[in-house]
Design a protein around this motif. Structure first.
Motif, PDB file in Angstrom:
ATOM      1  N   ARG A 170      44.950 -11.684   0.381  1.00 51.93           N
ATOM      2  CA  ARG A 170      46.391 -11.493   0.179  1.00 51.93           C
ATOM      3  C   ARG A 170      46.770 -10.017   0.143  1.00 51.93           C
ATOM      4  O   ARG A 170      47.905  -9.645   0.465  1.00 51.93           O
ATOM      5  CB  ARG A 170      46.828 -12.187  -1.115  1.00 51.93           C
ATOM      6  CG  ARG A 170      46.769 -13.702  -1.063  1.00 51.93           C
ATOM      7  CD  ARG A 170      47.031 -14.336  -2.415  1.00 51.93           C
ATOM      8  NE  ARG A 170      45.950 -14.073  -3.357  1.00 51.93           N
ATOM      9  CZ  ARG A 170      45.900 -14.559  -4.598  1.00 51.93           C
ATOM     10  NH1 ARG A 170      46.880 -15.342  -5.030  1.00 51.93           N
ATOM     11  NH2 ARG A 170      44.883 -14.293  -5.389  1.00 51.93           N
ATOM     12  N   ASP A 172      40.425  -9.634  -1.797  1.00 54.55           N
ATOM     13  CA  ASP A 172      41.463 -10.671  -1.780  1.00 54.55           C
ATOM     14  C   ASP A 172      42.251 -10.541  -0.478  1.00 54.55           C
ATOM     15  O   ASP A 172      42.901  -9.523  -0.234  1.00 54.55           O
ATOM     16  CB  ASP A 172      42.387 -10.510  -2.990  1.00 54.55           C
ATOM     17  CG  ASP A 172      43.280 -11.727  -3.206  1.00 54.55           C
ATOM     18  OD1 ASP A 172      43.775 -12.279  -2.211  1.00 54.55           O
ATOM     19  OD2 ASP A 172      43.487 -12.109  -4.375  1.00 54.55           O
ATOM     20  N   THR A 179      48.122  -8.411   3.342  1.00 57.76           N
ATOM     21  CA  THR A 179      49.522  -8.704   3.660  1.00 57.76           C
ATOM     22  C   THR A 179      50.461  -8.014   2.688  1.00 57.76           C
ATOM     23  O   THR A 179      51.485  -7.436   3.086  1.00 57.76           O
ATOM     24  CB  THR A 179      49.768 -10.229   3.620  1.00 57.76           C
ATOM     25  OG1 THR A 179      48.922 -10.867   4.572  1.00 57.76           O
ATOM     26  CG2 THR A 179      51.219 -10.550   3.944  1.00 57.76           C
ATOM     27  N   SER A 234      51.533 -11.187  -5.942  1.00 57.44           N
ATOM     28  CA  SER A 234      50.535 -10.608  -5.030  1.00 57.44           C
ATOM     29  C   SER A 234      49.150 -11.203  -5.203  1.00 57.44           C
ATOM     30  O   SER A 234      48.312 -11.139  -4.304  1.00 57.44           O
ATOM     31  CB  SER A 234      50.445  -9.090  -5.258  1.00 57.44           C
ATOM     32  OG  SER A 234      49.832  -8.811  -6.518  1.00 57.44           O
ATOM     33  N   GLY A 235      48.882 -11.737  -6.400  1.00 57.78           N
ATOM     34  CA  GLY A 235      47.546 -12.213  -6.727  1.00 57.78           C
ATOM     35  C   GLY A 235      46.753 -11.220  -7.545  1.00 57.78           C
ATOM     36  O   GLY A 235      45.715 -11.576  -8.123  1.00 57.78           O
TER      37      GLY A 235
END
Length: 278
Positions: free
Chosen positions: A165, A163, A168, A146-147
């Motif tokens: 990301r 972030d 999403t 996921s980061g």
């Protein structure tokens, strides 16, 4: 200048429709929701006193008045808990302004031992600011792509708002953002979250400030993830308070069979032991 309590009462009044409280709809109003005079009448207080509370000119309403407003607005249990907390910190703002400081990051040995017992399940120790302080290997397996875990001190609040990301990865990003913003009010003390709120207001802008200032009590339903490798995951969260430390032990349980199978595959691929971040 308003107060957290006044802001919450006003936001709740604005979002409450008269018919929901059994009042007739009097037609067009200058502002959305319930009129101040209607709420004052239902709570048994004067309009002038309600105005002072909402505008922050009365920072110490009595318990009876706060309860009367909660009753009049048909607040649920979570909202009543929040309004009691806001009453406490609003009154405290009359004293010397607290020095912003981050909360403690240490996780007690007994809490870490409890977390180890949850392996190979998905679990983590967090605080209200969103710091991920310790986690199981299965949590790593689910969140690695996921980061969130890229840095040395992962923080869910920063990740959600800064972030790309995250928008999403979290299928219901708006609900997750609401949760993280709301939890900043529930930090161990107001000084623990003030520094992070100031930082987030600067870097995340209206996406953050609009949420943190409206005091919407989140539903905390099923957490839906768009996992890059495992696909759609649905997780039910059980949050166990470690009240003495201002931390929570969060356990994530598969909400359906497909998620259970996907999580099992991810867990088999995970390597390493429990990691505690300090």
């Amino acid at each position: 200048m308003g107060t957290p309590l006044g802001d919450f009462i006003r936001a709740k009044r604005d979002s409450t429709q008269p018919e929901a409280l059994g009042l007739p709809d009097s037609g067009r109003r200058r502002s959305p929701g319930l009129r101040r005079m209607d709420l004052a009448a239902l709570a048994g207080i004067s309009v002038e006193y309600l105005t002072r509370i909402e505008q922050g000119r009365d920072r110490n309403p009595s318990v009876a008045v706060v309860n009367a407003l909660a009753d009049a607005l048909h607040m649920d249990t979570a909202e009543r808990e929040h309004v009691r907390y806001l009453t406490k910190i609003t009154g405290g703002e009359c004293s010397a302004h607290p020095r912003p400081v981050p909360p403690r990051r240490e996780v007690r040995a007994s809490v870490l031992a409890t977390l180890r017992l949850l392996e190979p399940g998905i679990a983590a120790v967090t605080n209200r600011l969103g710091d991920v302080l310790a986690r199981t290997s299965a949590f790593d397996a689910v969140y690695a792509a996921s980061g969130l875990l890229d840095g040395d001190q992962p923080n869910l609040t920063r990740y959600a708002f800064t972030d790309d990301r995250a928008r999403t990865f979290f299928a219901d990003w708006g609900e997750v953002a609401d949760e993280q913003a709301f939890d900043l009010w529930r930090a161990p003390s107001i000084e623990n979250s003030e520094w992070l709120r100031a930082e987030m207001a600067q870097v995340a802008g209206p996406d953050f400030t609009s949420r943190v200032n409206r005091h919407v009590v989140p539903r905390r339903g099923v957490l839906r993830l768009n996992h890059p490798a495992a696909g759609a995951l649905a997780l039910t969260r059980e949050i166990l308070e470690v009240a003495a430390d201002g931390q929570q032990l969060v356990v994530f349980l598969p909400a359906d069979e497909a998620t259970a199978e996907a999580v099992e595959r991810l867990a088999r691929q995970a390597h390493g032991r429990l990691r505690s971040i300090s």
